[in-house]
Design a protein around this motif. Structure first.
Motif, PDB file in Angstrom:
ATOM      1  N   GLU A  87       0.828  -1.206   0.000  1.00  0.00           N
ATOM      2  CA  GLU A  87       0.000   0.000   0.000  1.00  0.00           C
ATOM      3  C   GLU A  87       0.865   1.260   0.000  1.00  0.00           C
ATOM      4  O   GLU A  87       0.567   2.225  -0.709  1.00  0.00           O
ATOM      5  CB  GLU A  87      -0.926  -0.013   1.217  1.00  0.00           C
ATOM      6  CG  GLU A  87      -2.005  -1.091   1.148  1.00  0.00           C
ATOM      7  CD  GLU A  87      -2.789  -1.237   2.439  1.00  0.00           C
ATOM      8  OE1 GLU A  87      -3.829  -1.914   2.424  1.00  0.00           O
ATOM      9  OE2 GLU A  87      -2.350  -0.681   3.481  1.00  0.00           O
ATOM     10  N   LEU A  88       1.927   1.248   0.783  1.00  0.00           N
ATOM     11  CA  LEU A  88       2.833   2.398   0.840  1.00  0.00           C
ATOM     12  C   LEU A  88       3.549   2.579  -0.497  1.00  0.00           C
ATOM     13  O   LEU A  88       3.684   3.707  -0.991  1.00  0.00           O
ATOM     14  CB  LEU A  88       3.838   2.223   1.971  1.00  0.00           C
ATOM     15  CG  LEU A  88       4.820   3.375   2.204  1.00  0.00           C
ATOM     16  CD1 LEU A  88       4.082   4.665   2.521  1.00  0.00           C
ATOM     17  CD2 LEU A  88       5.787   3.020   3.339  1.00  0.00           C
ATOM     18  N   LYS A  91       1.319   4.246  -3.072  1.00  0.00           N
ATOM     19  CA  LYS A  91       1.192   5.701  -2.859  1.00  0.00           C
ATOM     20  C   LYS A  91       2.429   6.430  -3.376  1.00  0.00           C
ATOM     21  O   LYS A  91       2.329   7.458  -4.065  1.00  0.00           O
ATOM     22  CB  LYS A  91       0.988   6.000  -1.375  1.00  0.00           C
ATOM     23  CG  LYS A  91      -0.305   5.470  -0.781  1.00  0.00           C
ATOM     24  CD  LYS A  91      -0.315   5.647   0.738  1.00  0.00           C
ATOM     25  CE  LYS A  91      -1.499   4.953   1.374  1.00  0.00           C
ATOM     26  NZ  LYS A  91      -1.459   5.027   2.850  1.00  0.00           N
ATOM     27  N   THR A 307       6.061   0.384   8.167  1.00  0.00           N
ATOM     28  CA  THR A 307       5.154   0.789   7.094  1.00  0.00           C
ATOM     29  C   THR A 307       3.788   1.206   7.631  1.00  0.00           C
ATOM     30  O   THR A 307       3.113   2.040   7.017  1.00  0.00           O
ATOM     31  CB  THR A 307       5.001  -0.319   6.037  1.00  0.00           C
ATOM     32  OG1 THR A 307       4.654  -1.554   6.671  1.00  0.00           O
ATOM     33  CG2 THR A 307       6.282  -0.498   5.250  1.00  0.00           C
ATOM     34  N   ASN A 311       2.632   4.773   6.412  1.00  0.00           N
ATOM     35  CA  ASN A 311       1.340   4.975   5.759  1.00  0.00           C
ATOM     36  C   ASN A 311       0.526   6.046   6.472  1.00  0.00           C
ATOM     37  O   ASN A 311      -0.089   6.906   5.839  1.00  0.00           O
ATOM     38  CB  ASN A 311       0.550   3.663   5.712  1.00  0.00           C
ATOM     39  CG  ASN A 311       0.849   2.826   4.490  1.00  0.00           C
ATOM     40  OD1 ASN A 311       0.652   3.268   3.362  1.00  0.00           O
ATOM     41  ND2 ASN A 311       1.335   1.605   4.702  1.00  0.00           N
ATOM     42  N   ASP A 315      -0.359   9.691   4.812  1.00  0.00           N
ATOM     43  CA  ASP A 315      -1.773  10.068   4.745  1.00  0.00           C
ATOM     44  C   ASP A 315      -2.006  11.392   5.477  1.00  0.00           C
ATOM     45  O   ASP A 315      -2.768  12.252   5.005  1.00  0.00           O
ATOM     46  CB  ASP A 315      -2.645   8.979   5.364  1.00  0.00           C
ATOM     47  CG  ASP A 315      -2.725   7.725   4.509  1.00  0.00           C
ATOM     48  OD1 ASP A 315      -2.317   7.778   3.320  1.00  0.00           O
ATOM     49  OD2 ASP A 315      -3.179   6.688   5.023  1.00  0.00           O
TER      50      ASP A 315
END
Length: 429
Positions: A87-88, A91, A307, A311, A315
């Motif tokens: 997910e990181l 991004k 992470t 994250n 965000d």
């Protein structure tokens, strides 16, 4: 504190520097302030060397880390799928602007830059690297080799063949009379001359958009775009070291290199992304990242806890538009600091976004004065402000407060710095 200092000196290397004549132990923090073991509170304008990017005791980060710890999994390694890491990476790849980008996570900026050098030298089949004078890229064997600051080079031996370029020495007597455009032209001409003296197939140029350890020295906007035009003629790769300039800190761009209007082949990152948790990495073109022929893992890089924190931090930066905050408050601080250039002990004031610096000089000769910089460092501490030092000669005060800085804190910190520099000036003149 004297007992802890004695224990530190007994077991830590002598080259592991400590700030202040009487070093402090920071024991707690909230927002953009920290408290030492003696109960003194400080407004933090250095953020653990540009690392505590959104301040201290941030609920969103704490909750994310605690949720991961509650699952009982601190580590599995990259041999298993890591949802938070993927997910990181998604991004960062999206934010990078690099086509078909892929991401590799490390523990630090040093490791990230090592990885970039590995990818570049493999892709080009060459050990030749271009780097900038006054640069700093890490403390490992390879990154020391491309560091252009003698004060941070512990060995003259090198696994690379390094050639140094101009770019942040605009005030040098040879260039001081030039306009920014003329200086860029001279630097580009020098780059072509350097390339004419090297063997074919130079691997890459690695450069910081704003030099961190170098005292927040920066080239004129557009220099790296002009450099890249020349590099592209020979297929030479461009690596932007964003360890200190990423995540919106410069205000005018999410990545420092954006101020030059160019997209690099690779970018390295670390420091602020984890807000104190150890995470770094490299985002690069997919073809470069996938080209390594041997196996590779990162045992701790991008681990579940790091992470989870990263994250949450990223965000937070995006949700609160902290780049805009840096763009808004940076000029406020610089405006307050600008009158310091009228003092005989101040050689220059500069900055961009929430990165700013003051050069201290001898009032008689104008030579760089690390002694006066150290005196200001002590005075700011006395007045309740933490700042850093840097520069080629160790004479630069450098400030990089958290991106969550408020307008009131910007005024307060700038006011303390002005008072400290003015006080030191009055005794030095």
């Amino acid at each position: 504190m004297s007992e802890l200092l004695a224990r530190h000196r007994a077991v830590m290397p002598s080259w592991l520097a400590l700030y202040y004549e009487t070093p402090i132990e920071i024991v707690s923090g909230k927002g953009n302030r920290v408290v030492d073991a003696d109960g003194n509170t400080y407004l933090d304008f250095f953020a653990g060397i540009v690392t505590n990017m959104i301040g201290y005791d941030v609920a969103e980060v704490r909750d994310a880390v605690e949720a991961q710890l509650a699952r009982g999994v601190v580590h599995t390694s990259t041999l298993y799928l890591l949802r938070g890491q993927v997910e990181l990476a998604e991004k960062i790849a999206r934010l990078s602007g690099i086509p078909d980008a892929k991401v590799f996570f490390t523990n630090s900026g040093t490791e990230a830059n090592e990885t970039a050098l590995l990818l570049a030298t493999h892709a080009r089949g060459s050990d030749q690297v271009l780097a900038m004078r006054n640069s700093y890229h890490g403390r490992s064997y390879g990154t020391i080799a491309v560091t252009g600051n003698r004060g941070w080079k512990n060995s003259s031996l090198s696994p690379l063949n390094v050639h140094y370029l101009h770019g942040t020495d605009r005030a040098h007597p040879a260039f001081a009379h030039l306009s920014d455009a003329e200086y860029v032209d001279v630097c580009v001409a020098d780059l072509r001359e350097v390339l004419s003296t090297t063997a074919p197939d130079v691997a890459c140029l690695i450069a910081e958009p704003i030099q961190g350890v170098g005292g927040f020295a920066m080239p004129p906007d557009g220099l790296y775009a002009a450099y890249k035009e020349v590099l592209d003629e020979q297929g030479i790769l461009f690596v932007s070291d964003e360890v200190q300039t990423g995540w919106g800190r410069t205000g005018t761009s999410f990545w420092g290199i954006g101020n030059h209007g160019v997209t690099p082949d690779m970018m390295t990152f670390a420091k602020g992304l984890g807000n104190g948790f150890a995470v770094g990495g490299l985002v690069a073109r997919g073809d470069l990242m996938d080209a390594l022929p041997a196996n590779g893992v990162s045992t701790f890089g991008g681990n579940p806890v790091a992470t989870a924190a990263a994250n949450a931090v990223l965000d937070y930066v995006l949700d609160h538009d902290l780049q805009a905050n840096a763009a808004r408050l940076g000029p406020v601080v610089l405006e307050r600091l600008a009158p310091l250039t009228g003092l005989s002990t101040v050689g220059a004031v500069r900055g961009r976004g929430l990165m700013f610096a003051v050069d201290m000089v001898d009032p008689a000769s104008g030579a760089p004065s690390p002694t006066l910089a150290a005196a200001v460092l002590e005075k700011t501490r006395e007045l309740g402000l933490l700042v850093g030092k840097g520069g080629l000669h160790g004479h630069t005060l450098r400030m990089a407060p958290p991106l969550t800085l408020t307008a009131e804190e910007a005024e307060e910190g700038a006011g303390i710095l002005v008072e400290a520099v003015t006080s030191v000036d009055s005794t030095a003149a």
